[in-house]
Write a protein that holds these residues in place. Structure first.
Motif, PDB file in Angstrom:
ATOM      1  N   TYR A  57     -12.479  10.359   4.889  1.00 28.89           N
ATOM      2  CA  TYR A  57     -11.703  10.252   6.236  1.00 28.89           C
ATOM      3  C   TYR A  57     -10.300  10.296   5.899  1.00 28.89           C
ATOM      4  CZ  TYR A  57     -16.592  10.684   7.967  1.00 28.89           C
ATOM      5  OH  TYR A  57     -17.501  10.279   9.188  1.00 28.89           O
ATOM      6  N   PRO A  58      -9.250  10.646   6.257  1.00 26.05           N
ATOM      7  CA  PRO A  58      -7.834  10.383   6.350  1.00 26.05           C
ATOM      8  C   PRO A  58      -7.968   8.963   6.703  1.00 26.05           C
ATOM      9  CG  PRO A  58      -7.853  12.086   8.112  1.00 26.05           C
ATOM     10  CD  PRO A  58      -9.652  11.833   7.317  1.00 26.05           C
ATOM     11  N   ILE A  59      -7.154   8.197   6.401  1.00 23.70           N
ATOM     12  CA  ILE A  59      -6.941   6.469   7.005  1.00 23.70           C
ATOM     13  C   ILE A  59      -5.536   6.780   7.532  1.00 23.70           C
ATOM     14  CG2 ILE A  59      -6.867   4.626   6.523  1.00 23.70           C
ATOM     15  CD1 ILE A  59      -9.081   4.985   4.690  1.00 23.70           C
ATOM     16  N   VAL A  60      -5.255   6.452   9.192  1.00 21.26           N
ATOM     17  CA  VAL A  60      -4.102   6.508   9.795  1.00 21.26           C
ATOM     18  C   VAL A  60      -4.097   4.489  10.190  1.00 21.26           C
ATOM     19  CG1 VAL A  60      -2.877   6.782  11.563  1.00 21.26           C
ATOM     20  CG2 VAL A  60      -3.988   8.780  10.828  1.00 21.26           C
ATOM     21  N   LEU A  61      -3.010   3.570   9.493  1.00 20.11           N
ATOM     22  CA  LEU A  61      -2.705   2.565   9.637  1.00 20.11           C
ATOM     23  C   LEU A  61      -1.957   2.722  10.358  1.00 20.11           C
ATOM     24  CD1 LEU A  61      -2.952   1.470   5.773  1.00 20.11           C
ATOM     25  CD2 LEU A  61      -4.805   1.303   7.399  1.00 20.11           C
ATOM     26  N   VAL A  62      -1.734   1.633  11.264  1.00 21.17           N
ATOM     27  CA  VAL A  62      -0.864   1.123  12.137  1.00 21.17           C
ATOM     28  C   VAL A  62      -0.586  -0.777  11.646  1.00 21.17           C
ATOM     29  CG1 VAL A  62      -0.554   0.559  14.625  1.00 21.17           C
ATOM     30  CG2 VAL A  62      -1.555   2.536  13.783  1.00 21.17           C
ATOM     31  N   GLN A  63       0.677  -1.022  11.410  1.00 18.75           N
ATOM     32  CA  GLN A  63       1.517  -1.739  11.058  1.00 18.75           C
ATOM     33  C   GLN A  63       1.883  -2.711  11.128  1.00 18.75           C
ATOM     34  OE1 GLN A  63      -1.072  -3.893   8.314  1.00 18.75           O
ATOM     35  NE2 GLN A  63       0.620  -5.374   9.307  1.00 18.75           N
ATOM     36  N   GLY A  64       2.314  -3.916  12.040  1.00 17.09           N
ATOM     37  CA  GLY A  64       2.723  -4.487  12.431  1.00 17.09           C
ATOM     38  C   GLY A  64       3.874  -5.246  11.426  1.00 17.09           C
ATOM     39  N   THR A  65       5.541  -4.790  12.022  1.00 14.42           N
ATOM     40  CA  THR A  65       5.786  -5.714   9.951  1.00 14.42           C
ATOM     41  C   THR A  65       5.764  -6.542  10.468  1.00 14.42           C
ATOM     42  OG1 THR A  65       7.749  -4.412  11.468  1.00 14.42           O
ATOM     43  CG2 THR A  65       7.336  -3.266  10.448  1.00 14.42           C
ATOM     44  N   GLN A  66       6.068  -7.794  11.692  1.00 12.88           N
ATOM     45  CA  GLN A  66       6.247  -9.268  11.578  1.00 12.88           C
ATOM     46  C   GLN A  66       4.985  -9.528  11.893  1.00 12.88           C
ATOM     47  OE1 GLN A  66       9.230  -9.991  14.516  1.00 12.88           O
ATOM     48  NE2 GLN A  66      10.363  -8.273  14.172  1.00 12.88           N
ATOM     49  N   ASP A  67       3.596  -9.312  11.307  1.00 12.79           N
ATOM     50  CA  ASP A  67       2.669  -9.520  11.558  1.00 12.79           C
ATOM     51  C   ASP A  67       2.393 -10.697  10.203  1.00 12.79           C
ATOM     52  OD1 ASP A  67      -0.337 -10.479  11.398  1.00 12.79           O
ATOM     53  OD2 ASP A  67      -0.585  -8.195  11.508  1.00 12.79           O
ATOM     54  N   SER A  68       1.656 -11.737  11.126  1.00 18.73           N
ATOM     55  CA  SER A  68       1.922 -12.935  10.445  1.00 18.73           C
ATOM     56  C   SER A  68       0.102 -13.651   9.829  1.00 18.73           C
ATOM     57  CB  SER A  68       2.320 -14.284  10.705  1.00 18.73           C
ATOM     58  OG  SER A  68       3.989 -14.384  11.080  1.00 18.73           O
ATOM     59  N   LEU A  69      -0.509 -12.851  10.125  1.00 19.77           N
ATOM     60  CA  LEU A  69      -1.898 -12.935   9.526  1.00 19.77           C
ATOM     61  C   LEU A  69      -2.035 -11.900   9.363  1.00 19.77           C
ATOM     62  CD1 LEU A  69      -4.529 -14.920  10.444  1.00 19.77           C
ATOM     63  CD2 LEU A  69      -4.858 -12.333  12.314  1.00 19.77           C
ATOM     64  N   VAL A  70      -2.189 -10.513   9.135  1.00 18.47           N
ATOM     65  CA  VAL A  70      -2.559  -9.579   7.780  1.00 18.47           C
ATOM     66  C   VAL A  70      -1.262  -9.202   7.842  1.00 18.47           C
ATOM     67  CG1 VAL A  70      -4.073  -7.524   7.364  1.00 18.47           C
ATOM     68  CG2 VAL A  70      -4.974  -9.348   9.010  1.00 18.47           C
ATOM     69  N   ALA A  78      -5.040   8.749  -2.090  1.00 13.30           N
ATOM     70  CA  ALA A  78      -5.332   9.960  -3.397  1.00 13.30           C
ATOM     71  C   ALA A  78      -3.471   9.695  -2.740  1.00 13.30           C
ATOM     72  CB  ALA A  78      -5.413  11.358  -2.705  1.00 13.30           C
ATOM     73  N   GLY A  79      -2.600   8.721  -1.756  1.00 14.02           N
ATOM     74  CA  GLY A  79      -1.761   8.158  -2.204  1.00 14.02           C
ATOM     75  C   GLY A  79      -1.271   8.460  -0.461  1.00 14.02           C
ATOM     76  N   GLU A  80       0.052   8.213  -0.296  1.00 14.62           N
ATOM     77  CA  GLU A  80       0.750   8.086   0.999  1.00 14.62           C
ATOM     78  C   GLU A  80       1.333   8.951   1.423  1.00 14.62           C
ATOM     79  OE1 GLU A  80       3.660   5.316   3.612  1.00 14.62           O
ATOM     80  OE2 GLU A  80       3.785   5.023   1.746  1.00 14.62           O
ATOM     81  N   SER A  81       0.880   9.492   2.700  1.00 13.29           N
ATOM     82  CA  SER A  81       1.368  10.827   3.727  1.00 13.29           C
ATOM     83  C   SER A  81       2.506  10.698   4.080  1.00 13.29           C
ATOM     84  CB  SER A  81       0.480  11.576   4.037  1.00 13.29           C
ATOM     85  OG  SER A  81      -0.084  11.290   5.230  1.00 13.29           O
ATOM     86  N   GLN A  82       3.730  11.705   4.814  1.00  8.68           N
ATOM     87  CA  GLN A  82       4.604  10.894   5.391  1.00  8.68           C
ATOM     88  C   GLN A  82       4.585  11.329   6.683  1.00  8.68           C
ATOM     89  OE1 GLN A  82       6.596   9.702   3.696  1.00  8.68           O
ATOM     90  NE2 GLN A  82       5.807   9.640   2.029  1.00  8.68           N
ATOM     91  N   SER A  83       3.064  12.439   6.851  1.00 10.42           N
ATOM     92  CA  SER A  83       2.901  12.845   8.791  1.00 10.42           C
ATOM     93  C   SER A  83       1.679  12.808   8.646  1.00 10.42           C
ATOM     94  CB  SER A  83       3.588  13.839   8.776  1.00 10.42           C
ATOM     95  OG  SER A  83       2.762  14.525   8.507  1.00 10.42           O
ATOM     96  N   ILE A  84       1.446  11.665  10.100  1.00 11.82           N
ATOM     97  CA  ILE A  84      -0.367  11.819  10.883  1.00 11.82           C
ATOM     98  C   ILE A  84      -1.227  13.109  10.289  1.00 11.82           C
ATOM     99  CG2 ILE A  84      -1.133  11.308  12.493  1.00 11.82           C
ATOM    100  CD1 ILE A  84       0.355   9.420  13.483  1.00 11.82           C
ATOM    101  N   CYS A  96      -1.685  13.790   6.744  1.00 11.72           N
ATOM    102  CA  CYS A  96      -3.341  13.064   6.142  1.00 11.72           C
ATOM    103  C   CYS A  96      -4.692  14.101   7.156  1.00 11.72           C
ATOM    104  CB  CYS A  96      -2.236  11.617   7.288  1.00 11.72           C
ATOM    105  SG  CYS A  96      -3.189  10.804   6.950  1.00 11.72           S
ATOM    106  N   LEU A  97      -3.792  13.958   8.266  1.00 15.26           N
ATOM    107  CA  LEU A  97      -5.156  14.679   8.891  1.00 15.26           C
ATOM    108  C   LEU A  97      -5.691  15.569   8.366  1.00 15.26           C
ATOM    109  CD1 LEU A  97      -4.308  14.185  12.628  1.00 15.26           C
ATOM    110  CD2 LEU A  97      -5.846  13.455  11.630  1.00 15.26           C
TER     111      LEU A  97
END
Length: 196
Positions: free
Chosen positions: A96-109, A122-128, A131-132
């Motif tokens: 499956y395509p993976i869409v990661l939502v990441q907090g830039t100031q996350d102190s946990l993960v 296979a790398g990082e796509s530049q748009s959702i 990716c889809l």
């Protein structure tokens, strides 16, 4: 597959946070359930958010819905997370395509946990949308927030989930901003730590 602050393995930092939480939860009296939550809050919220709304208000919002998990249950959750299976070698097997939502100031993960999702696939796509269209790509949607993105950026995360549900990104190319454009200072500080 949409992951919010997802991680594929437990690094030394996350293990340390979980161990600290276990220690605090073990020492906290059952009559003061606010103490463990107060301790844990420093890992949940960004400094900027806490300056904007104050720590007491952030915690009031976070605990507004009764959480029936007792202290020993919280300890068991932390112990379970410490036993997390390292998934880095199997990320390329995800169909499956993976869409990661990441907090830039996350102190946990920490934000550097996004790296295996890109390098082991296979790398990082530049748009959702891009990716889809692939079962092998990942994309990272950076949000200037701490770990608790659902509280800090409620409108943005709700909008994203709504767009995913109605197929907005299947028909529209929306370029994703690089991490540095979203939050220069926090990422500079966070990405300087080794991941393993």
């Amino acid at each position: 597959l949409v992951l919010v602050n997802g991680f594929s393995f437990v690094d030394a930092h996350l293990a340390g946070v979980l161990q600290d939480c276990i220690n605090v939860f073990s020492c906290a009296p059952a009559s003061r359930p606010d103490l463990p939550v107060y301790f844990y809050s420093r890992f949940l919220f960004s400094k900027e958010y806490l300056k904007k709304v104050s720590a007491p208000l952030a915690l009031n919002l976070y605990t507004a819905v009764h959480n029936p998990i007792p202290l020993n249950g919280r300890i068991q959750l932390c112990q379970g997370a410490l036993k997390h299976v390292d998934l880095r070698d199997t990320l390329n097997q995800t169909l499956y395509p993976i869409v990661l939502v990441q907090g830039t100031q996350d102190s946990l993960v920490r934000p550097l946990h996004t790296e295996p999702f890109v390098s082991r696939r296979a790398g990082e796509s530049q748009s959702i949308q891009q990716c889809l269209q692939s079962t092998e790509l990942s994309c990272i949607l950076w949000m200037k927030a701490g770990h608790e993105i659902f509280q800090e950026r409620r409108k943005d995360i709700t909008k994203l989930l709504e767009q995913m549900a109605v197929g907005f990104h299947e028909a529209n190319v929306v370029p994703l901003a690089p991490a540095e454009a979203v939050d220069t200072q926090s990422l500079t500080d966070t990405l300087n730590f080794p991941i393993a």
